[in-house]
Design an enzyme around this catalytic site. Structure first.
Site, PDB file in Angstrom:
ATOM      1  CB  SER A  94      -0.891   0.178   1.142  1.00 58.32           C
ATOM      2  OG  SER A  94      -1.825   1.167   1.252  1.00 58.32           O
ATOM      3  CG  HIS A  98       0.036  13.187   1.437  1.00 56.96           C
ATOM      4  ND1 HIS A  98      -1.242  13.265   1.124  1.00 56.96           N
ATOM      5  CD2 HIS A  98       0.228  11.971   2.096  1.00 56.96           C
ATOM      6  CE1 HIS A  98      -1.926  12.618   1.680  1.00 56.96           C
ATOM      7  NE2 HIS A  98      -1.271  11.727   2.575  1.00 56.96           N
ATOM      8  CG  HIS A 108      -4.512   4.910  -2.014  1.00 56.72           C
ATOM      9  ND1 HIS A 108      -5.667   4.411  -2.674  1.00 56.72           N
ATOM     10  CD2 HIS A 108      -4.045   4.328  -0.973  1.00 56.72           C
ATOM     11  CE1 HIS A 108      -5.662   3.180  -1.812  1.00 56.72           C
ATOM     12  NE2 HIS A 108      -4.976   3.073  -0.951  1.00 56.72           N
ATOM     13  CG  ASN A 110      -4.094  -1.617  -0.791  1.00 54.09           C
ATOM     14  OD1 ASN A 110      -4.827  -2.849  -1.170  1.00 54.09           O
ATOM     15  ND2 ASN A 110      -3.314  -1.547   0.441  1.00 54.09           N
ATOM     16  CB  VAL A 111      -1.996  -4.731  -5.284  1.00 54.89           C
ATOM     17  CG1 VAL A 111      -2.427  -3.961  -6.469  1.00 54.89           C
ATOM     18  CG2 VAL A 111      -0.346  -4.388  -4.917  1.00 54.89           C
ATOM     19  CG  HIS A 177     -18.236  12.587   7.123  1.00 55.03           C
ATOM     20  ND1 HIS A 177     -17.635  11.398   6.587  1.00 55.03           N
ATOM     21  CD2 HIS A 177     -17.288  13.426   7.541  1.00 55.03           C
ATOM     22  CE1 HIS A 177     -16.263  11.887   6.748  1.00 55.03           C
ATOM     23  NE2 HIS A 177     -16.241  12.880   7.121  1.00 55.03           N
ATOM     24  N   GLY A 261      -2.589  -4.557  13.993  1.00 53.81           N
ATOM     25  CA  GLY A 261      -1.468  -4.333  13.305  1.00 53.81           C
ATOM     26  C   GLY A 261      -0.703  -3.011  13.873  1.00 53.81           C
ATOM     27  NE  ARG A 262       6.593  -1.430  12.935  1.00 55.68           N
ATOM     28  CZ  ARG A 262       7.050  -0.271  12.292  1.00 55.68           C
ATOM     29  NH1 ARG A 262       6.639   0.233  11.229  1.00 55.68           N
ATOM     30  NH2 ARG A 262       8.267   0.168  12.826  1.00 55.68           N
TER      31      ARG A 262
END
Length: 302
Positions: A94, A98, A108, A110-111, A177, A261-262
């Site tokens: 992931s 920025h 961004h 992610n796989v 929201h 997770g970390r």
């Protein structure tokens, strides 16, 4: 179903992306290898590659993680209650970039792959991933290029995938929201297990392999654009939406925290500087207003 082949691919992808971004930025990423011993029913390992205060990238992270556990986290069984209590493993790469320049968009990608091992010996797998673009000042040619590259990534498999995954991305990266899109979208998919393991793995690889082609031409084109305090101020304001999405909506963040997770790796997607204002709206006719009117509205870019 070979999880080792997936792991080898993800580590190679991470290395390729980091090396190419280092060439663009001129500064090296910090490579932080970590291991988590058995505890709370999970074990894990990974590599978090971080750049902060770079020449081009103000903050960015490219993270690989491989986590295994005895009991599926609640976020992973919400749609699969029959897998509650199963042994599992998850791995993924992931990233979030920025850039410092407000005219260069955040990106961004992610796989990932998930496997669950049932008590009866059956193995359940699924793949997920995607990539999306979050500009602060929109350029039609940039967004069109990004979406065309996403389409190219899926073209060898099935012509129905791109419209499906694009729509999924538009719907997923949306702040309910705020009643507002996070950015200009891209592609997103999850729970991919048909028609078979090899095809799903190939789709995931193609999405990962096309990330640099999609993003780097835009970053290189915009990274040196002159800007002032106004553009920087708007960039920091819009980054607040990124934080809100990642902490409130994003399934990957929620899963990572629920699976113990970390934390440093899970939250490396956060921008370094952000602003919030009470009930702020851009003035009509300004480039800031154009972002909302033209680029944060889902549309067919290719």
């Amino acid at each position: 179903m070979d999880s080792n082949a997936v792991k080898t691919y993800l580590l190679d992808l991470q290395q390729r992306i980091v090396e190419r971004l280092e060439q663009v930025d001129g500064k090296q990423f910090l490579r932080d290898k970590w291991q988590r011993p058995s505890g709370k029913g999970t074990i894990g390992e990974g590599i978090s590659c971080i750049i902060e205060e770079g020449n081009v990238i103000e903050r960015g992270g490219v993270a690989f993680s491989h986590v295994q556990g005895d009991n599926m986290p609640a976020s992973a069984t919400a749609h699969r209650p029959e897998l509650a209590g199963c042994r599992w493993e998850a791995m993924g790469m992931s990233l979030v970039m920025h850039p410092r320049n407000p005219y260069a968009p955040t990106s961004h990608a992610n796989v990932r792959m998930f496997m669950a091992y049932k008590p009866d010996g059956d193995t359940v797998f699924w793949f997920g991933g995607g990539t999306d673009l979050t500009p602060y000042y929109g350029f039609e040619e940039d967004v069109a290029h990004f979406h065309q590259t996403c389409k190219n990534a899926l073209a060898p498999f099935d012509p129905s995938l791109h419209p499906k995954f694009k729509k999924w991305c538009d719907e997923y990266f949306f702040l309910k929201h705020r009643n507002e899109a996070r950015g200009t979208g891209g592609i997103f998919f999850d729970d991919l297990s048909e028609p078979d393991f090899d095809t799903c793995f190939a789709i995931m690889q193609s999405v990962g392999n096309h990330y640099l082609d999609a993003y780097l031409p835009i970053l290189e084109k915009r990274k040196d654009t002159p800007y002032g305090e106004r553009e920087r101020d708007f960039q920091l304001y819009r980054r607040g939406r990124y934080v809100e999405f990642n902490l409130v909506v994003d399934r990957g963040t929620i899963f990572g925290l629920q699976s113990n997770g970390r934390t440093e790796s899970i939250l490396l997607s956060m921008p370094p500087l952000v602003k919030w204002r009470y009930d702020w709206h851009p003035e009509k006719g300004t480039p800031e207003a154009e972002l909302y009117e033209k680029f944060l509205v889902p549309k067919d870019w290719v």
